[in-house]
Write a protein that holds these residues in place. Structure first.
Motif, PDB file in Angstrom:
ATOM      1  N   HIS A  92       0.854  -1.196   0.000  1.00 50.72           N
ATOM      2  CA  HIS A  92       0.000   0.000   0.000  1.00 50.72           C
ATOM      3  C   HIS A  92       0.887   1.242   0.000  1.00 50.72           C
ATOM      4  O   HIS A  92       1.387   1.668   1.042  1.00 50.72           O
ATOM      5  CB  HIS A  92      -0.925  -0.024   1.225  1.00 50.72           C
ATOM      6  CG  HIS A  92      -1.927   1.099   1.245  1.00 50.72           C
ATOM      7  ND1 HIS A  92      -3.033   1.085   2.058  1.00 50.72           N
ATOM      8  CD2 HIS A  92      -1.996   2.268   0.558  1.00 50.72           C
ATOM      9  CE1 HIS A  92      -3.731   2.201   1.881  1.00 50.72           C
ATOM     10  NE2 HIS A  92      -3.109   2.933   0.973  1.00 50.72           N
ATOM     11  N   HIS A  94       1.626   5.092  -2.550  1.00 51.53           N
ATOM     12  CA  HIS A  94       1.111   5.953  -3.622  1.00 51.53           C
ATOM     13  C   HIS A  94       2.308   6.495  -4.400  1.00 51.53           C
ATOM     14  O   HIS A  94       2.899   7.498  -4.038  1.00 51.53           O
ATOM     15  CB  HIS A  94       0.225   7.050  -3.042  1.00 51.53           C
ATOM     16  CG  HIS A  94      -1.007   6.470  -2.413  1.00 51.53           C
ATOM     17  ND1 HIS A  94      -2.097   6.098  -3.166  1.00 51.53           N
ATOM     18  CD2 HIS A  94      -1.282   6.113  -1.137  1.00 51.53           C
ATOM     19  CE1 HIS A  94      -3.015   5.560  -2.367  1.00 51.53           C
ATOM     20  NE2 HIS A  94      -2.538   5.556  -1.130  1.00 51.53           N
ATOM     21  N   LYS A 180      -9.222  -0.540  -5.870  1.00 56.31           N
ATOM     22  CA  LYS A 180      -9.207   0.034  -4.533  1.00 56.31           C
ATOM     23  C   LYS A 180     -10.477   0.860  -4.349  1.00 56.31           C
ATOM     24  O   LYS A 180     -10.845   1.647  -5.225  1.00 56.31           O
ATOM     25  CB  LYS A 180      -7.977   0.953  -4.400  1.00 56.31           C
ATOM     26  CG  LYS A 180      -7.916   1.798  -3.132  1.00 56.31           C
ATOM     27  CD  LYS A 180      -7.160   1.094  -2.018  1.00 56.31           C
ATOM     28  CE  LYS A 180      -7.003   1.967  -0.774  1.00 56.31           C
ATOM     29  NZ  LYS A 180      -5.923   2.918  -0.861  1.00 56.31           N
ATOM     30  N   ASP A 297       1.376   2.967   3.259  1.00 56.79           N
ATOM     31  CA  ASP A 297       0.521   4.037   2.708  1.00 56.79           C
ATOM     32  C   ASP A 297       1.372   5.291   2.488  1.00 56.79           C
ATOM     33  O   ASP A 297       0.975   6.407   2.807  1.00 56.79           O
ATOM     34  CB  ASP A 297      -0.667   4.325   3.632  1.00 56.79           C
ATOM     35  CG  ASP A 297      -1.759   5.156   2.968  1.00 56.79           C
ATOM     36  OD1 ASP A 297      -1.659   5.428   1.762  1.00 56.79           O
ATOM     37  OD2 ASP A 297      -2.702   5.546   3.674  1.00 56.79           O
TER      38      ASP A 297
HETATM   39 ZN    ZN Z   1      -3.650   4.822   0.621  1.00 54.87          ZN
END
Ligand code: ZN
Length: 398
Positions: A92, A94, A180, A297
């Motif tokens: 996870h 970005h 997602k 994340d």
């Molecule tokens: Zn995320």
């Protein structure tokens, strides 16, 4: 330490390894292209935690041997005092810009998932980042065609176009590994259940995975879990209430343990806001409800705050008392099991791709924070030292 000359040689050896069999160049080569010498090798898939040599040939793990026994090597890297593990997999992140996968690689991350940064409208941007990445980057398509919107991409459910999403998956089958759906109230308002239903409709023909981002959802978590299938992933599992994994007495909900039993996977997704607190993590760990995977994340903002890098996120779990082999397991083989595209990774078994993270476990006084910015002191912390991806050594920039 590897000299500059040896480094260039290692790069050359990697190229030679691609020569056809029987090439005279290859016949003259040493038995191994690269040996990572004398590190503490932790590989949960082999129940290994020992001082060993890891030998690499033709971009694959060739041998894991007692320290000092892999001698016939074109290049060596001294890992004395370091920890040598299968390449870290962060499911996870970005990775929106071209530079980001390289930054992750320097952090020891040899494979990563961009978890829904973009939807149908700009999926080609993320695919081009993945294509040019030095590590293995795969993608979850945001079910909203706009991708992530600061005001919440699913407050208007008409942003989910099932047919268009299926076409995007078909066009990028080598890179898109699932979808997602961010279903917190701040993202989806009261559309959480409908969003998950549409996510399932999108992946129905391709049989890919659904990752749901939970925490402060309009609906109780069990209603969301009821819409998930074996192999689907819940990220932000340690989100604080409302609608987290606990009942009102603080016990893990029976629907949550039942979901795990039927193959739903629970992921951390550290991030920066509302995804994890020390309290929830400790309460879950006390009840032995461990995450299946630990992920960062990671974003541009997270690089400067709370998340920093993947080894930092993993270190938080050492501070919470999780043994190092269990932490590594959740960032390697368990992460590899989450997506078939990573099925050959997460292990130092002979014949596997030579993706290796060389980490340093430092003792000292370190401070970590949760998403509430509550500090917590730790006595050990993992740092990236060097990374091998597909047999090629990448040093951490000074
Ligand atoms: Zn995320």
């Amino acid at each position: 330490m590897l000299t500059r000359r040896a480094f260039l040689h290692a790069a050359a050896a990697f190229t030679l390894a691609g020569e056809p069999k029987g090439s005279p160049l290859r016949a003259a080569a040493a038995q191994y292209d690269l040996v990572i010498r004398g590190g503490r090798v932790i590989d949960p898939t082999r129940r290994l935690d020992n001082i060993m040599d890891v030998a690499i040939a033709a971009g694959k793990i060739a041998d894991v041997l007692p320290a000092g026994s892999a001698t016939d090597a074109a290049n060596t890297f001294d890992a004395t005092g370091k920890i040598v593990v299968p390449g870290l997999i962060d499911i996870h992140t970005h990775a929106r810009s071209k530079e980001m996968p390289s930054i992750c690689l320097a952090d020891g991350v040899t494979s990563l998932i961009d978890a829904g940064s973009q939807g149908v409208d700009r999926i080609d941007d993320v695919v081009s980042v993945a294509k040019s990445a030095p590590n293995r980057v795969r993608i979850l398509l945001n079910i909203a065609k706009t991708g992530i919107l600061p005001d919440g991409e699913l407050k208007d459910i008409s942003r989910v176009d099932v047919a268009a999403a299926r076409r995007a998956i078909d066009r990028h089958r080598n890179f898109i590994v699932g979808v997602k759906a961010r279903v917190s109230r701040s993202v989806a308002g009261t559309n959480d259940l409908e969003a998950v239903r549409r996510a399932q409709a999108i992946v129905e023909p391709s049989r890919l995975r659904v990752m749901v981002h939970v925490g402060d959802t309009a609906s109780p978590l069990p209603e969301i879990l009821a819409l998930l299938k074996t192999g689907d992933i819940v990220t932000h599992v340690y989100s604080p209430p409302p609608h987290g994994i606990f009942d009102e007495t603080g016990k893990v909900l029976p629907e949550v343990t039942a979901a795990r039993r039927r193959g739903i996977r629970f992921d951390i997704g550290n991030g920066r806001t509302g995804h994890i607190t020390w309290d929830v993590a400790e309460q879950a760990l006390r009840q032995k409800f461990l995450p299946d995977t630990i992920s960062s994340d990671w974003t541009d903002a997270g690089r400067k705050d709370q998340v920093f890098d993947f080894p930092n996120v993993l270190s938080k779990f050492l501070t919470l008392g999780m043994p190092i082999d269990q932490v590594i397991e959740r960032a390697t083989i368990q992460a590899a099991h989450t997506f078939p595209a990573f099925g050959d990774l997460g292990t130092l078994r002979v014949g596997s791709p030579a993706d290796i993270s060389i980490l340093e476990l430092r003792n000292g006084e370190f401070e970590f924070v949760d998403n509430a910015n509550t500090p917590r002191k730790g006595t050990t912390k993992l740092f990236a030292h060097a990374t091998v991806v597909a047999g090629k050594l990448v040093r951490r920039p000074a």
